[in-house]
Design an enzyme around this catalytic site. Structure first.
Site, PDB file in Angstrom:
ATOM      1  N   PHE A 159       0.825  -1.213   0.000  1.00  0.00           N
ATOM      2  CA  PHE A 159       0.000   0.000   0.000  1.00  0.00           C
ATOM      3  C   PHE A 159       0.865   1.272   0.000  1.00  0.00           C
ATOM      4  CE2 PHE A 159      -2.560   2.597   3.342  1.00  0.00           C
ATOM      5  CZ  PHE A 159      -3.005   3.486   2.387  1.00  0.00           C
ATOM      6  N   ALA A 177       7.389  -5.388   5.648  1.00  0.00           N
ATOM      7  CA  ALA A 177       7.177  -5.881   7.014  1.00  0.00           C
ATOM      8  C   ALA A 177       5.982  -6.825   7.003  1.00  0.00           C
ATOM      9  CB  ALA A 177       6.858  -4.714   7.955  1.00  0.00           C
ATOM     10  N   SER A 200       2.804  -6.578   8.165  1.00  0.00           N
ATOM     11  CA  SER A 200       2.064  -5.372   8.571  1.00  0.00           C
ATOM     12  C   SER A 200       0.776  -5.722   9.323  1.00  0.00           C
ATOM     13  CB  SER A 200       1.731  -4.530   7.328  1.00  0.00           C
ATOM     14  OG  SER A 200       0.886  -5.263   6.454  1.00  0.00           O
ATOM     15  N   TYR A 249       3.782  -7.403  16.860  1.00  0.00           N
ATOM     16  CA  TYR A 249       4.018  -6.425  15.796  1.00  0.00           C
ATOM     17  C   TYR A 249       4.503  -5.097  16.403  1.00  0.00           C
ATOM     18  CZ  TYR A 249       2.827  -2.841  12.343  1.00  0.00           C
ATOM     19  OH  TYR A 249       2.866  -1.753  11.499  1.00  0.00           O
ATOM     20  N   LYS A 293       8.325  -3.124  16.012  1.00  0.00           N
ATOM     21  CA  LYS A 293       8.563  -1.750  15.571  1.00  0.00           C
ATOM     22  C   LYS A 293       9.262  -0.941  16.677  1.00  0.00           C
ATOM     23  CE  LYS A 293       6.536  -2.010  11.471  1.00  0.00           C
ATOM     24  NZ  LYS A 293       7.178  -1.709  10.202  1.00  0.00           N
ATOM     25  N   ASN A 323      -3.284   5.501  11.619  1.00  0.00           N
ATOM     26  CA  ASN A 323      -4.122   4.653  10.756  1.00  0.00           C
ATOM     27  C   ASN A 323      -4.182   5.231   9.346  1.00  0.00           C
ATOM     28  OD1 ASN A 323      -4.948   3.941  13.564  1.00  0.00           O
ATOM     29  ND2 ASN A 323      -6.177   2.483  12.421  1.00  0.00           N
ATOM     30  N   VAL A 324      -3.409   4.643   8.455  1.00  0.00           N
ATOM     31  CA  VAL A 324      -3.306   5.180   7.096  1.00  0.00           C
ATOM     32  C   VAL A 324      -4.444   4.608   6.231  1.00  0.00           C
ATOM     33  CG1 VAL A 324      -1.732   5.610   5.179  1.00  0.00           C
ATOM     34  CG2 VAL A 324      -0.797   5.065   7.444  1.00  0.00           C
ATOM     35  N   LYS A 338      -4.963  -5.191   0.898  1.00  0.00           N
ATOM     36  CA  LYS A 338      -4.707  -5.587   2.294  1.00  0.00           C
ATOM     37  C   LYS A 338      -5.921  -6.297   2.904  1.00  0.00           C
ATOM     38  CE  LYS A 338      -2.279  -3.071   5.102  1.00  0.00           C
ATOM     39  NZ  LYS A 338      -1.835  -1.928   5.915  1.00  0.00           N
ATOM     40  N   SER A 350     -19.358   2.474  18.817  1.00  0.00           N
ATOM     41  CA  SER A 350     -18.385   2.992  17.845  1.00  0.00           C
ATOM     42  C   SER A 350     -18.259   4.505  17.850  1.00  0.00           C
ATOM     43  CB  SER A 350     -18.724   2.510  16.438  1.00  0.00           C
ATOM     44  OG  SER A 350     -18.135   1.258  16.241  1.00  0.00           O
ATOM     45  N   TYR A 359      -8.301  -4.035  23.048  1.00  0.00           N
ATOM     46  CA  TYR A 359      -8.681  -3.095  21.998  1.00  0.00           C
ATOM     47  C   TYR A 359      -8.375  -1.652  22.391  1.00  0.00           C
ATOM     48  CZ  TYR A 359     -11.006  -1.896  17.712  1.00  0.00           C
ATOM     49  OH  TYR A 359     -11.255  -1.451  16.438  1.00  0.00           O
TER      50      TYR A 359
HETATM   51  N1  LIG Z   1      -0.986   1.148   6.753  1.00  0.00           N
HETATM   52  C1  LIG Z   1      -0.910   1.553   8.007  1.00  0.00           C
HETATM   53  O1  LIG Z   1      -1.907   2.034   8.568  1.00  0.00           O
HETATM   54  C2  LIG Z   1       0.395   1.450   8.770  1.00  0.00           C
HETATM   55  C3  LIG Z   1       0.420   1.948  10.099  1.00  0.00           C
HETATM   56  C4  LIG Z   1       1.603   1.853  10.789  1.00  0.00           C
HETATM   57  C5  LIG Z   1       2.723   1.314  10.215  1.00  0.00           C
HETATM   58  N2  LIG Z   1       2.676   0.809   8.946  1.00  0.00           N
HETATM   59  C6  LIG Z   1       3.894   0.220   8.396  1.00  0.00           C
HETATM   60  O2  LIG Z   1       4.144   0.798   7.121  1.00  0.00           O
HETATM   61  C7  LIG Z   1       4.749  -0.177   6.267  1.00  0.00           C
HETATM   62  C8  LIG Z   1       3.929  -0.324   5.008  1.00  0.00           C
HETATM   63  O3  LIG Z   1       2.621  -0.721   5.387  1.00  0.00           O
HETATM   64  P1  LIG Z   1       1.473  -0.999   4.343  1.00  0.00           P
HETATM   65  O4  LIG Z   1       0.213  -0.537   4.960  1.00  0.00           O
HETATM   66  O5  LIG Z   1       1.876  -0.495   3.029  1.00  0.00           O
HETATM   67  O6  LIG Z   1       1.448  -2.577   4.363  1.00  0.00           O
HETATM   68  P2  LIG Z   1       1.493  -3.646   3.170  1.00  0.00           P
HETATM   69  O7  LIG Z   1       1.313  -4.961   3.807  1.00  0.00           O
HETATM   70  O8  LIG Z   1       0.569  -3.234   2.077  1.00  0.00           O
HETATM   71  O9  LIG Z   1       2.991  -3.482   2.639  1.00  0.00           O
HETATM   72  C9  LIG Z   1       4.061  -4.253   3.126  1.00  0.00           C
HETATM   73  C10 LIG Z   1       4.772  -4.856   1.936  1.00  0.00           C
HETATM   74  O10 LIG Z   1       5.868  -5.627   2.442  1.00  0.00           O
HETATM   75  C11 LIG Z   1       5.927  -6.823   1.685  1.00  0.00           C
HETATM   76  N3  LIG Z   1       6.556  -7.854   2.521  1.00  0.00           N
HETATM   77  C12 LIG Z   1       6.023  -8.457   3.613  1.00  0.00           C
HETATM   78  N4  LIG Z   1       6.884  -9.378   4.079  1.00  0.00           N
HETATM   79  C13 LIG Z   1       7.981  -9.334   3.267  1.00  0.00           C
HETATM   80  C14 LIG Z   1       9.185 -10.074   3.225  1.00  0.00           C
HETATM   81  N5  LIG Z   1       9.457 -11.027   4.128  1.00  0.00           N
HETATM   82  N6  LIG Z   1      10.082  -9.791   2.256  1.00  0.00           N
HETATM   83  C15 LIG Z   1       9.815  -8.838   1.295  1.00  0.00           C
HETATM   84  N7  LIG Z   1       8.679  -8.125   1.293  1.00  0.00           N
HETATM   85  C16 LIG Z   1       7.768  -8.363   2.266  1.00  0.00           C
HETATM   86  C17 LIG Z   1       4.494  -7.184   1.341  1.00  0.00           C
HETATM   87  O11 LIG Z   1       4.409  -8.026   0.217  1.00  0.00           O
HETATM   88  C18 LIG Z   1       3.898  -5.810   1.113  1.00  0.00           C
HETATM   89  O12 LIG Z   1       3.965  -5.453  -0.242  1.00  0.00           O
HETATM   90  C19 LIG Z   1       4.852  -1.469   7.060  1.00  0.00           C
HETATM   91  O13 LIG Z   1       6.152  -1.537   7.618  1.00  0.00           O
HETATM   92  C20 LIG Z   1       3.808  -1.283   8.149  1.00  0.00           C
HETATM   93  O14 LIG Z   1       4.135  -2.023   9.300  1.00  0.00           O
HETATM   94  C21 LIG Z   1       1.529   0.878   8.207  1.00  0.00           C
END
Ligand SMILES: NC(=O)c1ccc[n+]([C@@H]2O[C@H](COP(=O)([O-])OP(=O)(O)OC[C@H]3O[C@@H](n4cnc5c(N)ncnc54)[C@H](O)[C@@H]3O)[C@@H](O)[C@H]2O)c1
Length: 334
Positions: free
Chosen positions: A21, A99, A101, A160, A164, A190-191, A199, A225, A291
């Site tokens: 994402f 990650a 995620s 998780y 981090k 929360n993105v 996802k 809610s 929660y």
């Molecule tokens: N979306 C949110 O609200 C949010 C909030 C806090 C933190 N984050 C962090 O931001 C980052 C991106 O999040 P996102 O929402 O885009 O999630 P996402 O799951 O869409 O993106 C993570 C990407 O990492 C890849 N991946 C997972 N395991 C892997 C591995 N072992 N080797 C190679 N690639 C791997 C997945 O295929 C995926 O494309 C993550 O580190 C997540 O923890 C996201």
């Protein structure tokens, strides 16, 4: 729009997790604004394998990258041979987003290996290449501490969040040992926004409720809610933070949200207004014991040190996101 005075043209940029994402949106940001940038995505994409909770092991999807013109390396950050493929390049900027995620994965060994072990390798690569390193941390480092969540007061309550939290500590120590390096951690709240669809059940409430409403279903929310609120931040503002981090004079970890907490009920109401439906709401008991009832990022440090300034209210972000929700809904029912 360019968020920084840095000219990324002719720079070599690594985005781990670039099929996901946030990573894919970042890839398109650079492609569109800096056509001469060399953009390399490293991602394991998805297989059909799932965790015990039914969610996929990884969410990367090729459809997030339709139109991407850069390089792609399909590899696993847990695999040294895969990571060695990155030595073909010397990176000016590394954005580390890959990650597990999914916050509801409880396999501690796998989470720590994937999110933490790999981080040491990327820190070494950044040191060798003298790259700026921007990495994704998370609001999950705060657990259920009361709002506003502030850097320096953490209490992770799941593997998780702990992974981090440890990345932030490791980055700080690594930076102290290597003071010439630029290492910035971004604690996203929360993105939500475009390219989040894949996802699935781990996508934001905006995405999930949007698709429920388009299917003609009454939006389902936990009981009470109107009391559950989060700092929802639109993807464009998250991209802004990644780009501005590269020009920061201060290293460290920064909260990335809007600084405002909004309820799940408000999301449902805004979506229904935008989608012109009047389906009401169905409430069901919250099955989760651990929660978090409320999050609200203290973004003062990100404003001061990164020049980060969120531009999208929840209303504006949802409005901007509606076309992508509609498109994915049409594609998924075809
Ligand atoms: N979306 C949110 O609200 C949010 C909030 C806090 C933190 N984050 C962090 O931001 C980052 C991106 O999040 P996102 O929402 O885009 O999630 P996402 O799951 O869409 O993106 C993570 C990407 O990492 C890849 N991946 C997972 N395991 C892997 C591995 N072992 N080797 C190679 N690639 C791997 C997945 O295929 C995926 O494309 C993550 O580190 C997540 O923890 C996201």
């Amino acid at each position: 729009m360019p968020y920084s005075s840095i000219n990324f043209n002719k720079k070599t940029i690594l985005i781990t997790g670039g099929a996901g994402f946030i990573g894919s949106n970042l890839a398109f940001y650079f492609q569109e604004n800096y056509p001469l940038a060399r953009i390399v995505i490293f991602d394991c994409f998805r297989t059909e394998k799932s965790f015990n909770n039914g969610n996929l092991l990884s969410f990367g999807h090729y459809k997030n990258l339709i139109g991407f013109n850069g390089d792609i390396i399909c590899g696993n950050i847990n695999n040294k041979d895969d990571l060695n493929l990155l030595n073909e390049f010397s990176f000016d900027f590394i954005f580390h987003h890959a990650a597990i995620s999914d916050t509801r994965v409880y396999d501690q060994k796998l989470i720590m290996q994937t999110n933490v072990n790999s981080f040491y390798n990327l820190l070494s690569k950044a040191k060798k290449d003298k790259s700026v390193l921007v990495y994704a941390s998370s609001a999950a480092t705060y657990g259920s501490l009361s709002s506003p969540q502030t850097i320096g007061k953490e209490n992770p309550e799941n593997p998780y969040g702990f992974s981090k939290y440890m990345m932030d500590k490791i980055a700080t120590r690594f930076n102290n040992d290597n003071p010439d390096m630029k290492i910035i951690g971004l604690r996203f709240f929360n993105v939500y926004g475009q390219r989040e669809f894949f996802k699935a059940k781990t996508s934001s409430m905006v995405t999930q409720l949007g698709h429920q409403i388009l299917s003609g279903k009454v939006p389902r929310l936990f009981k009470n809610s109107s009391l559950i609120s989060r700092d929802f931040v639109y993807i464009e503002d998250v991209i802004q933070s990644n780009v501005k981090a590269c020009a920061s004079n201060s290293n460290g970890v920064f909260n990335i949200g809007t600084g405002i907490s909004r309820t799940f009920q408000e999301i449902s109401d805004i979506l229904q207004k935008e989608l012109k439906t009047n389906l009401g709401t169905e409430y069901f008991p919250n099955p989760y014991k651990d929660y978090q009832m409320n999050t609200q990022a203290d973004i003062s440090s990100a404003k001061q040190n990164l020049g980060y300034q969120p531009r999208f209210s929840l209303e504006e972000g949802i409005k901007a996101y509606i076309p992508d929700i509609l498109k994915n809904h049409v594609d998924s029912v075809q």
